[in-house]
Design an enzyme around this catalytic site. Structure first.
Site, PDB file in Angstrom:
ATOM      1  N   TYR A 179       6.330 -32.740  -8.409  1.00 36.35           N
ATOM      2  CA  TYR A 179       6.205 -33.628  -9.373  1.00 36.35           C
ATOM      3  C   TYR A 179       7.087 -34.996  -9.181  1.00 36.35           C
ATOM      4  O   TYR A 179       7.693 -35.097  -8.041  1.00 36.35           O
ATOM      5  CB  TYR A 179       6.643 -33.203 -10.802  1.00 36.35           C
ATOM      6  CG  TYR A 179       5.628 -32.007 -11.191  1.00 36.35           C
ATOM      7  CD1 TYR A 179       4.081 -32.163 -11.036  1.00 36.35           C
ATOM      8  CD2 TYR A 179       5.962 -30.484 -11.139  1.00 36.35           C
ATOM      9  CE1 TYR A 179       3.313 -30.976 -11.352  1.00 36.35           C
ATOM     10  CE2 TYR A 179       5.145 -29.479 -11.374  1.00 36.35           C
ATOM     11  CZ  TYR A 179       3.748 -29.729 -11.383  1.00 36.35           C
ATOM     12  OH  TYR A 179       2.949 -28.855 -11.595  1.00 36.35           O
ATOM     13  N   ARG A 197      16.551 -28.446 -11.803  1.00 41.18           N
ATOM     14  CA  ARG A 197      15.646 -27.656 -11.051  1.00 41.18           C
ATOM     15  C   ARG A 197      15.359 -28.354  -9.692  1.00 41.18           C
ATOM     16  O   ARG A 197      14.645 -29.238  -9.973  1.00 41.18           O
ATOM     17  CB  ARG A 197      14.646 -27.068 -12.023  1.00 41.18           C
ATOM     18  CG  ARG A 197      14.044 -26.048 -11.261  1.00 41.18           C
ATOM     19  CD  ARG A 197      12.492 -25.744 -11.958  1.00 41.18           C
ATOM     20  NE  ARG A 197      12.461 -24.121 -11.676  1.00 41.18           N
ATOM     21  CZ  ARG A 197      11.309 -23.601 -11.815  1.00 41.18           C
ATOM     22  NH1 ARG A 197      10.005 -24.223 -12.246  1.00 41.18           N
ATOM     23  NH2 ARG A 197      11.003 -22.280 -11.667  1.00 41.18           N
TER      24      ARG A 197
HETATM   25  C1  8OZ Z   1       1.826 -24.012 -13.570  1.00 40.40           C
HETATM   26  C2  8OZ Z   1       0.595 -24.708 -13.948  1.00 40.40           C
HETATM   27  C3  8OZ Z   1       0.881 -26.106 -14.230  1.00 40.40           C
HETATM   28  C4  8OZ Z   1       2.355 -26.491 -14.164  1.00 40.40           C
HETATM   29  C5  8OZ Z   1       5.426 -26.130 -12.443  1.00 40.40           C
HETATM   30  C6  8OZ Z   1       5.053 -27.035 -14.351  1.00 40.40           C
HETATM   31  O1  8OZ Z   1       4.921 -25.581 -11.226  1.00 40.40           O
HETATM   32  C7  8OZ Z   1       4.613 -26.302 -13.459  1.00 40.40           C
HETATM   33  C8  8OZ Z   1       3.315 -25.753 -13.624  1.00 40.40           C
HETATM   34  C9  8OZ Z   1       3.103 -24.578 -13.564  1.00 40.40           C
HETATM   35  O2  8OZ Z   1       6.600 -26.514 -12.389  1.00 40.40           O
END
Ligand code: 8OZ
Length: 382
Positions: free
Chosen positions: A199, A246
């Protein structure tokens, strides 16, 4: 009492006993918070937010059922409308969202639980149909990820992103700061900054997604800058003892790559240590996959970051206990097992069998596959 009673020299024995006595099920002090055990419920995306991206009416029940975790970290939660990348994920930037989360924290507090909210900005992992005005997702660089997101009730390729202008970056930091303030207003014990899994913050860190030539791209220091600015802003707003981060140094989740993870993440661990935040949450290996996905010395991060190290990824209770006794980690995250086992801590403690989760109800929907998994006590009362 007689001082003549023979007394064996205890010091080394006591020390050894302390070492081997450590278990997952003993209390742990995290900053100023007392956790009842060392088992953490990892963030789990469930895509059940309602209109206005407010946590669903069932969310308070769901999290309350899991309050025996030493600490709950919620599902990833948007810091702004601009930060969304998946359908029906909750936010924490409007008053109704704050009020919705307050119902969740009340339910967890009522059972003596501890709860942090995970705050995210998805960056390039998004789709125009989810975005304000149908605009392009934002990212460090205009590099589209070869991956899909969940939108319009199905999985679709993510949209082509645009590179953030330099003068837009302070606004991202400000949105994280404001969302952290909102988290405290909603009754959370603290905040986890989501710097993992491909992200926005990780897109800046990893050079596969960041080709910027300004102060936020290029060198290790520059690529770490946004994560560190966001973390500093959150810690200043709510206190370092309520701020965790994280990271996932070698994960390729979100179709991302990094040419130099060890020096990059050693640098970040040093800087996060200097900020004095309360924990570092590390996905060891491929997110949800192999722990040996790529060579990386996680002990190096553990040793650089002096406060609590929260280890994540594929831990069994046996591996967690072994790592605990070796001093390699302090807290251990369990993710998917918490979905089907609201009383996971109790089950692990007595060695009870674990219930499987239903993959069909993992993402989206209502109470089914969310709040209807029984505890052992529920099952035996039937
Ligand atoms: C699974 C589906 C969508 C998002 C991550 C927030 O992998 C997620 C996520 C996990 O950190």
């Amino acid at each position: 009492m007689s001082s003549r009673v023979p007394f064996p020299a205890r010091s080394t024995t006591t020390q050894q006993t302390d070492m081997t006595d450590k278990t997952l099920f003993e209390p742990y002090t995290l900053g100023s918070l007392k956790l009842s055990n060392r088992i953490v419920m990892a963030p789990l995306t469930r895509n059940r937010a309602g209109a206005g991206l407010i946590p669903s009416e069932h969310a308070a029940t769901y999290y309350g059922q899991r309050a025996s975790a030493g600490l709950i970290i919620t599902e990833a939660t948007q810091i702004s409308a601009d930060a969304q990348g998946y359908q029906d994920t909750p936010g924490l930037y409007t008053q109704p969202q704050i009020d919705g989360w307050r119902r969740v924290t009340d339910a967890v507090h009522a059972k003596g639980g501890r709860i942090f909210v995970q705050l995210w900005h998805v960056g390039r992992i998004s789709h125009v149909d989810l975005r304000p005005g149908g605009t392009a997702p934002v990212a460090p660089s205009a590099i589209r990820a070869a991956t899909k997101t969940f939108v319009n009730n199905g999985f679709h390729d993510v949209s082509e992103p645009r590179a953030l202008a330099l003068d837009e970056i302070p606004g991202i930091v400000e949105d994280f700061r404001q969302a952290a303030a909102n988290a405290i207003a909603a009754g959370f014990h603290g905040v986890e900054v989501h710097g993992a899994n491909g992200y926005l913050l990780e897109q800046f860190i990893k050079d596969g997604a960041n080709t910027r030539t300004d102060a936020y791209g290029g060198s290790i220091e520059n690529r770490a800058r946004l994560l560190l600015e966001v973390t500093a802003a959150v810690a200043t707003e709510i206190g370092a003892e309520r701020t965790g981060v994280r990271l996932s140094p070698v994960s390729t989740a979100g179709a991302i790559s990094c040419s130099d993870p060890q020096p990059q993440y050693d640098y970040i661990a040093d800087k996060l240590d200097a900020l004095g935040i309360v924990y570092l949450h590390v996905v060891e290996g491929a997110t949800g996959g192999s722990r040996d996905a790529a060579p990386f010395d996680f002990d190096s991060m553990r040793n650089r970051f002096k406060k609590t190290y929260l280890a994540n990824n594929g831990y069994s209770p046996e591996l967690a206990n072994a790592r605990l006794i070796e001093g390699k980690a302090d807290l251990f995250a369990f993710g998917r097992p918490f979905i089907g086992n609201p009383d996971l801590v109790e089950r692990l403690e007595i060695g009870a069998p674990l219930a499987a989760l239903n993959p069909a109800t993992l993402y989206g929907g209502g109470a089914q596959g969310y709040t209807d998994y029984p505890t052992l006590a529920d099952s035996s009362a039937r």
